[in-house]
Scaffold this motif. Sequence first.
Motif: not given
Length: 405
Positions: A162-170, A191-196
Amino acid sequence: MASLPVEVVYGLYFGILTGLVPAAVAWLLGFGFRYVTGVTVPGLAVVVLSVAIAGASGGLMALADPSITQSDNQVRLTVALLVVLMGALYAHNRGDAFANDIPRKMSLRKLTERSLSTDVVELVGGRGQVSVTVTGEVGDIEGYPPVPLDIRTGIRNGEWTFPADIPLVELESRFADRLQNEFDLAAVEVRIDERARATVTAAAPVGGLSKRLPAGKRAVSVTALVPTGLAQGDEVVVVTDGGTETVTATVASVESVVEALSEPEDDEDDADAPKAAPRAPTAVGGEGRVTLAVDRGEVEPLLGSDVDRFVVASRGVRREFELVSLLRRAGKRFSRLSVGADGPLDGVTLGKVGVRDAYGVAVLAVRHGGNWTIAPRGDQAVSAGDTVYAVGSRSDLTRFEEVVA
């Protein structure tokens, strides 16, 4: 009379006591006015307000202890006044700077918004992208049937970018939508954490066949000699009872499929390989079972009889598309143009101008007076502002447009 150093110390003490309230008011005034309006309060207004508040505070303190203001000189009061003014101006400046630093528009979503760690972002083609990895087992959603093993394996071992320039919620929302579309899941929670790293909970597909049946139709399975290439959605005609009964139906599913023959044999080394999402089934031909969508009144004839013939009905072809393809293969192109005023087509008929002989193009359609005429004849009238569709070679169309438009 007290010495000068003593008076200065008294003045500092008295200034600090009386300057606390003016400093707090000056800070609140500078912060609030700057935050709301974006304009700084003038320093003179701060000085006047601070002196007024300090005077009121000093007067109240003098009533309680008259010795505070008793002095043969005014050194004590002057020092106290300077302390009050410097404290108020400093507090005002700090409040103004603080209002300028914090954002004016704040929301709960902005405060709780999570983002990806820069370590998991990869640059591909100048843009950042992230590969989401599913960790742990795919869980089941309470109240739904358990997810089949092949779908669990496909979700866990799939490659999800996925693109990396979107918030984790999106990112969570997009991942859930993608899983639901690819595996036809009834529900998905991600549910996705900061480490993808993603934790997935899913619900198995429900009502696979019933979702493909049109309203008012019933599903009936028959055994017949199935032609090669038969697929879901094809229209067929089933002949039963020696040709006396004919039923028109739509194919809902086929049992013998190409994918069943082309699947590789199970191998221990490939046990963890990701599995592709199932494609639309296509019959390989021969004897097989086909599920048909038929009207309710035609269910009994199919169930109580043997199938004599199984014929696939033609959907026909669009002749206009065949014409376009034929003309393009011959090197012809299409052009849409508007007839200009005082041109060769203004106020005349196509036959009088002789468009084909004069310009080497053919007029396929004309919009005259708000109505379209397809394949117009020679008596078709044309005037300024009409729309004309013409076909011909590229050079002929260019010359025709230069003259007519």
